[in-house]
Design an enzyme around this catalytic site. Sequence first.
Site, PDB file in Angstrom:
ATOM      1  N   CYS A  99      48.426  40.636  40.717  1.00  0.00           N
ATOM      2  CA  CYS A  99      49.254  41.265  39.569  1.00  0.00           C
ATOM      3  C   CYS A  99      50.539  40.958  40.092  1.00  0.00           C
ATOM      4  O   CYS A  99      51.085  41.091  41.041  1.00  0.00           O
ATOM      5  CB  CYS A  99      48.636  42.646  39.649  1.00  0.00           C
TER       6      CYS A  99
ATOM      7  N   GLU B   2      47.300  33.775  38.922  1.00  0.00           N
ATOM      8  CA  GLU B   2      45.713  33.726  38.630  1.00  0.00           C
ATOM      9  C   GLU B   2      45.259  32.404  39.513  1.00  0.00           C
ATOM     10  O   GLU B   2      45.882  31.543  40.077  1.00  0.00           O
ATOM     11  CB  GLU B   2      45.299  33.409  37.282  1.00  0.00           C
TER      12      GLU B   2
ATOM     13  N   GLU C 189      52.965  43.230  39.424  1.00  0.00           N
ATOM     14  CA  GLU C 189      53.585  44.572  40.182  1.00  0.00           C
ATOM     15  C   GLU C 189      53.419  44.293  41.551  1.00  0.00           C
ATOM     16  O   GLU C 189      54.404  44.638  42.452  1.00  0.00           O
ATOM     17  CB  GLU C 189      52.736  45.849  39.672  1.00  0.00           C
TER      18      GLU C 189
HETATM   19  N1  THU Z   1      47.430  41.862  35.618  1.00  0.00           N
HETATM   20  C1  THU Z   1      48.738  42.357  35.888  1.00  0.00           C
HETATM   21  O1  THU Z   1      49.296  41.410  36.567  1.00  0.00           O
HETATM   22  N2  THU Z   1      48.995  43.639  36.256  1.00  0.00           N
HETATM   23  C2  THU Z   1      48.469  44.586  35.811  1.00  0.00           C
HETATM   24  O2  THU Z   1      48.574  45.767  36.107  1.00  0.00           O
HETATM   25  C3  THU Z   1      47.161  44.409  34.862  1.00  0.00           C
HETATM   26  C4  THU Z   1      46.616  42.979  35.185  1.00  0.00           C
HETATM   27  C5  THU Z   1      47.113  40.578  35.320  1.00  0.00           C
HETATM   28  C6  THU Z   1      45.835  40.217  36.152  1.00  0.00           C
HETATM   29  C7  THU Z   1      45.310  39.105  35.261  1.00  0.00           C
HETATM   30  O3  THU Z   1      46.069  37.844  35.543  1.00  0.00           O
HETATM   31  C8  THU Z   1      45.504  39.270  33.914  1.00  0.00           C
HETATM   32  O4  THU Z   1      46.710  40.481  33.896  1.00  0.00           O
HETATM   33  C9  THU Z   1      44.620  39.969  32.968  1.00  0.00           C
HETATM   34  O5  THU Z   1      43.838  41.003  33.835  1.00  0.00           O
END
Ligand code: THU
Length: 134
Positions: free
Chosen positions: A58, A49, A60
């Site tokens: 994210c 973040e 993935e």
């Molecule tokens: N997030 C992921 O890393 N992967 C996803 O598929 C869904 C969301 C993360 C983004 C953010 O840092 C936190 O989860 C909340 O949205």
Amino acid sequence: MTMAKEERQSLIDLANEARRRAYAPYSNYPVGAALRTKSGRLFTGVNVENAAYPQVMCAERVAVFKAVSEGETEFEVMAVVTNNGGSPCGGCRQVLAEFGLDTIVLIADGEGKLQKTMTVAELLPEAFTPDHLK
Ligand code: THU
């Protein structure tokens, strides 16, 4: 799926260990991913973040981009771990679809318990793929 239960669990455990390195001070929603390529290599990813909120990446996609940047574009299976068994966001589904609709996605919770097994094709029906640009 031909993958043995122990193999699935070890990929989930790897994602869950990676999850401890998530940088998620704003959402407090750490995500860990572990990707196994067809050649057998493993790549992990965590969400990263930023104080400028939209710049989040994210877990993935971190795993996919690490693999691609190391020359791997053929994927077999990805494990995704969140506290509550959340499933990959739309953007990550699209990025996975680029490299194959048959990739298996194991969705697990913070205890490492497998919640769902799906293919990318199931996660993203009617996907726009490289074939559309031919
Ligand atoms: N997030 C992921 O890393 N992967 C996803 O598929 C869904 C969301 C993360 C983004 C953010 O840092 C936190 O989860 C909340 O949205």
